[in-house]
Write a protein that holds these residues in place. Structure first.
Motif, PDB file in Angstrom:
ATOM      1  N   ILE A 119      20.514   3.884   9.421  1.00 57.60           N
ATOM      2  CA  ILE A 119      19.764   3.288   8.309  1.00 57.60           C
ATOM      3  C   ILE A 119      19.910   4.178   7.081  1.00 57.60           C
ATOM      4  CG2 ILE A 119      18.118   2.221   9.925  1.00 57.60           C
ATOM      5  CD1 ILE A 119      16.006   4.226   8.715  1.00 57.60           C
ATOM      6  N   PRO A 120      19.569   3.661   5.906  1.00 50.13           N
ATOM      7  CA  PRO A 120      19.669   4.475   4.698  1.00 50.13           C
ATOM      8  C   PRO A 120      18.738   5.687   4.747  1.00 50.13           C
ATOM      9  CG  PRO A 120      19.437   2.164   4.141  1.00 50.13           C
ATOM     10  CD  PRO A 120      19.183   2.281   5.614  1.00 50.13           C
ATOM     11  N   SER A 121      19.216   6.764   4.171  1.00 51.90           N
ATOM     12  CA  SER A 121      18.381   7.958   4.032  1.00 51.90           C
ATOM     13  C   SER A 121      17.593   7.843   2.727  1.00 51.90           C
ATOM     14  CB  SER A 121      19.275   9.202   4.022  1.00 51.90           C
ATOM     15  OG  SER A 121      20.158   9.152   2.915  1.00 51.90           O
ATOM     16  N   GLY A 122      16.876   8.869   2.388  1.00 55.28           N
ATOM     17  CA  GLY A 122      16.145   8.904   1.128  1.00 55.28           C
ATOM     18  C   GLY A 122      14.971   7.944   1.097  1.00 55.28           C
ATOM     19  N   ARG A 123      14.639   7.476  -0.089  1.00 51.89           N
ATOM     20  CA  ARG A 123      13.459   6.620  -0.279  1.00 51.89           C
ATOM     21  C   ARG A 123      13.446   5.369   0.591  1.00 51.89           C
ATOM     22  NH1 ARG A 123      13.588   7.391  -6.616  1.00 51.89           N
ATOM     23  NH2 ARG A 123      12.594   9.418  -6.694  1.00 51.89           N
ATOM     24  N   PRO A 124      14.558   4.616   0.675  1.00 51.02           N
ATOM     25  CA  PRO A 124      14.507   3.403   1.501  1.00 51.02           C
ATOM     26  C   PRO A 124      14.233   3.708   2.977  1.00 51.02           C
ATOM     27  CG  PRO A 124      16.471   3.392   0.117  1.00 51.02           C
ATOM     28  CD  PRO A 124      15.850   4.741  -0.014  1.00 51.02           C
ATOM     29  N   GLY A 125      14.868   4.742   3.509  1.00 53.82           N
ATOM     30  CA  GLY A 125      14.667   5.093   4.913  1.00 53.82           C
ATOM     31  C   GLY A 125      13.245   5.544   5.203  1.00 53.82           C
ATOM     32  N   PHE A 126      12.696   6.335   4.297  1.00 56.74           N
ATOM     33  CA  PHE A 126      11.327   6.800   4.507  1.00 56.74           C
ATOM     34  C   PHE A 126      10.306   5.688   4.296  1.00 56.74           C
ATOM     35  CE2 PHE A 126      13.447  10.837   4.494  1.00 56.74           C
ATOM     36  CZ  PHE A 126      12.751  11.529   5.467  1.00 56.74           C
ATOM     37  N   ALA A 127      10.602   4.752   3.389  1.00 58.56           N
ATOM     38  CA  ALA A 127       9.730   3.586   3.232  1.00 58.56           C
ATOM     39  C   ALA A 127       9.753   2.755   4.512  1.00 58.56           C
ATOM     40  CB  ALA A 127      10.174   2.743   2.039  1.00 58.56           C
ATOM     41  N   PHE A 128      10.954   2.507   5.054  1.00 57.22           N
ATOM     42  CA  PHE A 128      11.079   1.774   6.313  1.00 57.22           C
ATOM     43  C   PHE A 128      10.278   2.466   7.403  1.00 57.22           C
ATOM     44  CE2 PHE A 128      13.284   1.370  10.401  1.00 57.22           C
ATOM     45  CZ  PHE A 128      13.263  -0.003  10.580  1.00 57.22           C
ATOM     46  N   TRP A 129      10.444   3.772   7.535  1.00 62.61           N
ATOM     47  CA  TRP A 129       9.754   4.564   8.549  1.00 62.61           C
ATOM     48  C   TRP A 129       8.239   4.422   8.401  1.00 62.61           C
ATOM     49  CZ3 TRP A 129      11.482  10.316   9.518  1.00 62.61           C
ATOM     50  CH2 TRP A 129      10.761  10.861  10.584  1.00 62.61           C
ATOM     51  N   ASN A 130       7.725   4.631   7.206  1.00 60.41           N
ATOM     52  CA  ASN A 130       6.280   4.630   6.993  1.00 60.41           C
ATOM     53  C   ASN A 130       5.644   3.251   7.054  1.00 60.41           C
ATOM     54  OD1 ASN A 130       5.185   7.435   6.391  1.00 60.41           O
ATOM     55  ND2 ASN A 130       7.116   7.388   5.281  1.00 60.41           N
ATOM     56  N   VAL A 131       6.336   2.241   6.572  1.00 65.50           N
ATOM     57  CA  VAL A 131       5.776   0.892   6.599  1.00 65.50           C
ATOM     58  C   VAL A 131       5.808   0.323   8.016  1.00 65.50           C
ATOM     59  CG1 VAL A 131       6.082  -1.484   5.786  1.00 65.50           C
ATOM     60  CG2 VAL A 131       6.283   0.426   4.180  1.00 65.50           C
ATOM     61  N   THR A 132       6.936   0.495   8.714  1.00 69.96           N
ATOM     62  CA  THR A 132       7.093  -0.165  10.011  1.00 69.96           C
ATOM     63  C   THR A 132       6.537   0.619  11.192  1.00 69.96           C
ATOM     64  OG1 THR A 132       9.335   0.691  10.336  1.00 69.96           O
ATOM     65  CG2 THR A 132       9.112  -1.432   9.193  1.00 69.96           C
ATOM     66  N   LYS A 133       6.120   1.859  10.985  1.00 67.63           N
ATOM     67  CA  LYS A 133       5.540   2.599  12.113  1.00 67.63           C
ATOM     68  C   LYS A 133       4.285   1.902  12.639  1.00 67.63           C
ATOM     69  CE  LYS A 133       2.928   5.874   9.283  1.00 67.63           C
ATOM     70  NZ  LYS A 133       2.879   7.253   8.817  1.00 67.63           N
ATOM     71  N   SER A 142       0.829  -1.206   0.000  1.00 67.94           N
ATOM     72  CA  SER A 142       0.000   0.000   0.000  1.00 67.94           C
ATOM     73  C   SER A 142       0.862   1.254   0.000  1.00 67.94           C
ATOM     74  CB  SER A 142      -0.923   0.019   1.221  1.00 67.94           C
ATOM     75  OG  SER A 142      -1.844  -1.029   1.150  1.00 67.94           O
ATOM     76  N   TYR A 143       1.929   1.262   0.790  1.00 61.86           N
ATOM     77  CA  TYR A 143       2.822   2.412   0.833  1.00 61.86           C
ATOM     78  C   TYR A 143       3.427   2.673  -0.546  1.00 61.86           C
ATOM     79  CZ  TYR A 143       6.838   5.381   1.590  1.00 61.86           C
ATOM     80  OH  TYR A 143       7.748   6.403   1.474  1.00 61.86           O
ATOM     81  N   HIS A 144       3.899   1.625  -1.180  1.00 62.11           N
ATOM     82  CA  HIS A 144       4.564   1.771  -2.476  1.00 62.11           C
ATOM     83  C   HIS A 144       3.575   1.927  -3.637  1.00 62.11           C
ATOM     84  CE1 HIS A 144       8.722   1.279  -1.262  1.00 62.11           C
ATOM     85  NE2 HIS A 144       8.361   0.296  -0.476  1.00 62.11           N
ATOM     86  N   GLY A 145       2.333   1.511  -3.423  1.00 61.61           N
ATOM     87  CA  GLY A 145       1.353   1.573  -4.504  1.00 61.61           C
ATOM     88  C   GLY A 145       1.720   0.668  -5.665  1.00 61.61           C
ATOM     89  N   LYS A 146       2.347  -0.453  -5.342  1.00 62.99           N
ATOM     90  CA  LYS A 146       2.828  -1.389  -6.361  1.00 62.99           C
ATOM     91  C   LYS A 146       2.365  -2.800  -6.029  1.00 62.99           C
ATOM     92  CE  LYS A 146       6.137   1.508  -8.085  1.00 62.99           C
ATOM     93  NZ  LYS A 146       5.677   2.430  -9.024  1.00 62.99           N
TER      94      LYS A 146
END
Length: 162
Positions: free
Chosen positions: A138-152, A21-25
């Protein structure tokens, strides 16, 4: 708050739904080569090496893997975050997880645009119920924000499910 029983497979399916859902893919879009990806898509040899180090219990299933570089990974299972280094291991169980504190600083040495720039790592905080903040790079940019948003949403797993 009442807790409900969910199997590891049910929790894994819920976590995967959040990711997609986060990725829309669609799941078929992912290859396992992404910085933050599905654990079962990474190479078998790496899976086995990480599982040996992580020592999961029988009711715990690996779901995601975040490659932090320099042979450091964050494995998300159905029960906890596990930071796996070359010679160390650290866990935060979802039952103790109170949410992400986020990146420690918006500035990253060498990055012109800070934490939203891909290709860097930065200190990221995971808050616990005891008010302790555990910092992992952790990685910055897209991977870090995906991790943040998915795992919150893993706080829900700790609060609602047995």
């Amino acid at each position: 708050m009442d807790k409900f029983f969910k199997t590891p497979d049910q929790i894994s399916a819920l976590m995967q739904h959040w990711f997609l859902s986060y990725h829309g893919k669609d799941r078929n879009f992912f290859t396992g080569s992404e910085t933050f990806t599905f654990f079962d898509l990474i190479p078998e040899g790496l899976q086995q090496a990480l599982l040996r180090q992580a020592s999961l219990d029988e009711l715990e299933k690996p779901v995601f893997l975040l490659d932090c570089g320099n042979a450091v990974f964050v494995l998300n299972t159905t029960r906890r975050f596990i930071r796996i280094g070359e010679s160390d291991l650290e866990s935060v169980f979802y039952a103790d997880f109170d949410g992400h504190y986020g990146f420690n600083s918006i500035e990253i040495k060498g990055a012109e645009k800070g934490i939203k720039t891909d290709g860097y790592v930065a200190e990221f905080g995971l808050a616990t119920q005891s008010r302790k903040i555990v910092y992992w790079s952790i990685p910055s940019g897209r991977p870090g924000f995906a991790f943040w948003n998915v795992t919150k949403k893993c706080t829900l797993i700790g609060r609602k499910y047995l």
